[in-house]
Write a protein that holds these residues in place. Structure first.
Motif, PDB file in Angstrom:
ATOM      1  N   TYR A 112       0.837  -1.197   0.000  1.00 34.43           N
ATOM      2  CA  TYR A 112       0.000   0.000   0.000  1.00 34.43           C
ATOM      3  C   TYR A 112       0.877   1.254   0.000  1.00 34.43           C
ATOM      4  CZ  TYR A 112      -4.362  -2.528   0.799  1.00 34.43           C
ATOM      5  OH  TYR A 112      -5.456  -3.342   0.661  1.00 34.43           O
ATOM      6  N   HIS A 113       1.932   1.238   0.795  1.00 36.47           N
ATOM      7  CA  HIS A 113       2.838   2.376   0.854  1.00 36.47           C
ATOM      8  C   HIS A 113       3.482   2.631  -0.506  1.00 36.47           C
ATOM      9  CE1 HIS A 113       3.368   2.583   5.456  1.00 36.47           C
ATOM     10  NE2 HIS A 113       2.384   1.742   5.191  1.00 36.47           N
ATOM     11  N   LEU A 114       3.891   1.572  -1.157  1.00 31.09           N
ATOM     12  CA  LEU A 114       4.530   1.714  -2.464  1.00 31.09           C
ATOM     13  C   LEU A 114       3.536   2.226  -3.500  1.00 31.09           C
ATOM     14  CD1 LEU A 114       6.694  -1.553  -2.552  1.00 31.09           C
ATOM     15  CD2 LEU A 114       7.425   0.775  -2.010  1.00 31.09           C
ATOM     16  N   ALA A 115       2.296   1.758  -3.432  1.00 32.42           N
ATOM     17  CA  ALA A 115       1.270   2.217  -4.370  1.00 32.42           C
ATOM     18  C   ALA A 115       0.978   3.704  -4.175  1.00 32.42           C
ATOM     19  CB  ALA A 115      -0.010   1.393  -4.200  1.00 32.42           C
ATOM     20  N   VAL A 116       0.914   4.139  -2.908  1.00 28.27           N
ATOM     21  CA  VAL A 116       0.691   5.557  -2.617  1.00 28.27           C
ATOM     22  C   VAL A 116       1.867   6.392  -3.119  1.00 28.27           C
ATOM     23  CG1 VAL A 116       0.561   7.252  -0.752  1.00 28.27           C
ATOM     24  CG2 VAL A 116      -0.857   5.203  -0.682  1.00 28.27           C
ATOM     25  N   VAL A 132       0.967  17.831  -1.451  1.00 22.08           N
ATOM     26  CA  VAL A 132       0.364  16.654  -0.818  1.00 22.08           C
ATOM     27  C   VAL A 132       0.754  16.581   0.655  1.00 22.08           C
ATOM     28  CG1 VAL A 132       0.141  14.149  -0.874  1.00 22.08           C
ATOM     29  CG2 VAL A 132       0.403  15.422  -3.010  1.00 22.08           C
ATOM     30  N   ASN A 133      -0.237  16.410   1.488  1.00 19.62           N
ATOM     31  CA  ASN A 133      -0.028  16.260   2.926  1.00 19.62           C
ATOM     32  C   ASN A 133      -0.519  14.872   3.318  1.00 19.62           C
ATOM     33  OD1 ASN A 133       0.148  16.422   5.685  1.00 19.62           O
ATOM     34  ND2 ASN A 133      -1.526  17.882   5.929  1.00 19.62           N
ATOM     35  N   ILE A 134       0.405  14.002   3.703  1.00 17.16           N
ATOM     36  CA  ILE A 134       0.059  12.636   4.096  1.00 17.16           C
ATOM     37  C   ILE A 134       0.123  12.517   5.611  1.00 17.16           C
ATOM     38  CG2 ILE A 134       0.749  10.211   4.000  1.00 17.16           C
ATOM     39  CD1 ILE A 134       1.725  10.623   1.216  1.00 17.16           C
ATOM     40  N   GLN A 135      -0.952  12.013   6.184  1.00 15.18           N
ATOM     41  CA  GLN A 135      -1.004  11.800   7.624  1.00 15.18           C
ATOM     42  C   GLN A 135      -1.325  10.338   7.899  1.00 15.18           C
ATOM     43  OE1 GLN A 135      -3.814  14.465   9.442  1.00 15.18           O
ATOM     44  NE2 GLN A 135      -3.120  16.243   8.282  1.00 15.18           N
ATOM     45  N   VAL A 154      -8.929   9.005   2.106  1.00 15.17           N
ATOM     46  CA  VAL A 154      -8.576   8.103   3.201  1.00 15.17           C
ATOM     47  C   VAL A 154      -8.232   6.743   2.609  1.00 15.17           C
ATOM     48  CG1 VAL A 154      -9.473   6.784   5.151  1.00 15.17           C
ATOM     49  CG2 VAL A 154      -9.928   9.215   5.008  1.00 15.17           C
ATOM     50  N   LEU A 155      -7.133   6.159   3.063  1.00 17.57           N
ATOM     51  CA  LEU A 155      -6.765   4.805   2.660  1.00 17.57           C
ATOM     52  C   LEU A 155      -6.764   3.935   3.906  1.00 17.57           C
ATOM     53  CD1 LEU A 155      -5.885   2.938   0.361  1.00 17.57           C
ATOM     54  CD2 LEU A 155      -3.517   3.550   0.870  1.00 17.57           C
ATOM     55  N   ASN A 215       9.093   6.941   4.945  1.00 16.23           N
ATOM     56  CA  ASN A 215       9.571   6.284   3.739  1.00 16.23           C
ATOM     57  C   ASN A 215       8.662   6.478   2.536  1.00 16.23           C
ATOM     58  OD1 ASN A 215      11.946   4.981   4.751  1.00 16.23           O
ATOM     59  ND2 ASN A 215      10.601   3.689   5.963  1.00 16.23           N
ATOM     60  N   TYR A 216       7.685   7.332   2.648  1.00 17.53           N
ATOM     61  CA  TYR A 216       6.817   7.537   1.497  1.00 17.53           C
ATOM     62  C   TYR A 216       7.579   8.159   0.337  1.00 17.53           C
ATOM     63  CZ  TYR A 216       2.557   6.503   4.062  1.00 17.53           C
ATOM     64  OH  TYR A 216       1.579   5.876   4.752  1.00 17.53           O
ATOM     65  N   ILE A 217       7.956   9.409   0.483  1.00 15.69           N
ATOM     66  CA  ILE A 217       8.686  10.121  -0.566  1.00 15.69           C
ATOM     67  C   ILE A 217       9.717  10.998   0.112  1.00 15.69           C
ATOM     68  CG2 ILE A 217       8.521  11.855  -2.395  1.00 15.69           C
ATOM     69  CD1 ILE A 217       5.762  10.858  -3.006  1.00 15.69           C
ATOM     70  N   SER A 218      10.953  10.875  -0.312  1.00 14.53           N
ATOM     71  CA  SER A 218      12.014  11.649   0.325  1.00 14.53           C
ATOM     72  C   SER A 218      12.443  12.805  -0.565  1.00 14.53           C
ATOM     73  CB  SER A 218      13.221  10.746   0.597  1.00 14.53           C
ATOM     74  OG  SER A 218      13.721  10.212  -0.614  1.00 14.53           O
ATOM     75  N   GLU A 219      13.004  13.818   0.077  1.00 11.43           N
ATOM     76  CA  GLU A 219      13.603  14.959  -0.609  1.00 11.43           C
ATOM     77  C   GLU A 219      12.635  15.678  -1.548  1.00 11.43           C
ATOM     78  OE1 GLU A 219      17.114  13.575  -2.490  1.00 11.43           O
ATOM     79  OE2 GLU A 219      18.118  13.034  -0.625  1.00 11.43           O
TER      80      GLU A 219
END
Length: 227
Positions: A112-116, A132-135, A154-155, A215-219
């Motif tokens: 799921y994390h990789l898909a997001v 994008v704001n991920i919580q 929401v996921l 670990n979602y998206i860095s930098e």
């Protein structure tokens, strides 16, 4: 007491919103790109404008007052309305921009994390002005934030009530993970796999391994990740 909302008040509310969302002044510094003294001064000025004490800060840590909680919830509604207005207006020109808030249930599997991550990267690449704001929220908080309008998406694997105000979309992502438990747990002896006679639902505190929100998206400076 505040009788009319001015542009300067909106700026102060944005500072308060970030501090309350991050649950502290220090955590809000990178989000606001402001130093703590400036953040503190903005909060104090907002409290003077509203004639309310919004939060306590000191050795005991950051803590919002009851009045602060109310202002926080109302501020959420204001900013969500702003974002929706801009987003809908831009959509008329096929030029999407604005902030998208995505809430993910804590503990979702790696797939799921990789898909997001893939979906967010693709969206931000296509639209340069999308932020994008991920919580991440606990499973028992997910339904509340979906119904309260605090977020856009929401996921979750949590079986929510399905009111007419929320649209559900199945996510075509298969997930797999490893079960983990403490050495003293009754299932710890099954290191090579669970026999068919074992029913996981009969055992408490079973989790699935996954990544943290970091670990979602860095930098990427357009990302705001809160846990």
């Amino acid at each position: 007491m505040l009788n009319r909302l001015q542009e300067s008040d909106i700026k102060l509310l944005r500072v308060f919103y970030a501090v309350a969302s991050c649950n502290g002044f220090t955590a809000a510094e990178p989000v606001l790109r402001m130093q703590r003294p400036n953040i503190s001064a903005a909060i104090k000025k907002l409290e003077e404008r509203l004639d309310l004490v919004l939060c306590h800060r000191g050795r005991g840590g950051f803590q919002m007052t009851k009045e602060g909680e109310v202002v926080f919830q109302e501020t959420k509604r204001i900013f969500n309305s702003f974002d929706n207005f801009v987003f809908n207006l831009k959509s008329l020109h096929d030029d999407y921009s604005g902030h998208i808030t995505l809430v993910m249930m804590a503990g979702l599997p790696l797939s799921y994390h990789l898909a997001v991550s893939k979906a967010v990267k693709s969206t931000m690449k296509k639209f340069n002005d999308i932020h994008v704001n991920i919580q991440t929220r606990l499973y028992n908080e997910v339904e509340h934030v979906a119904l309260s309008g605090e977020c856009h998406l929401v996921l979750s694997t949590y079986d929510m009530v399905k009111p007419e105000s929320v649209t559900f979309h199945p996510v075509e992502v298969t997930c797999s993970g490893r079960l983990y438990c403490a050495p003293s747990h009754p299932l710890a002896k099954y290191r090579e796999g669970l026999p068919s006679s074992v029913n996981i639902e009969d055992y408490p505190a079973i989790g699935i391994s996954g990544l943290s929100s970091a670990n979602y998206i860095s930098e990427d400076t357009r990302m705001a990740i809160q846990t």
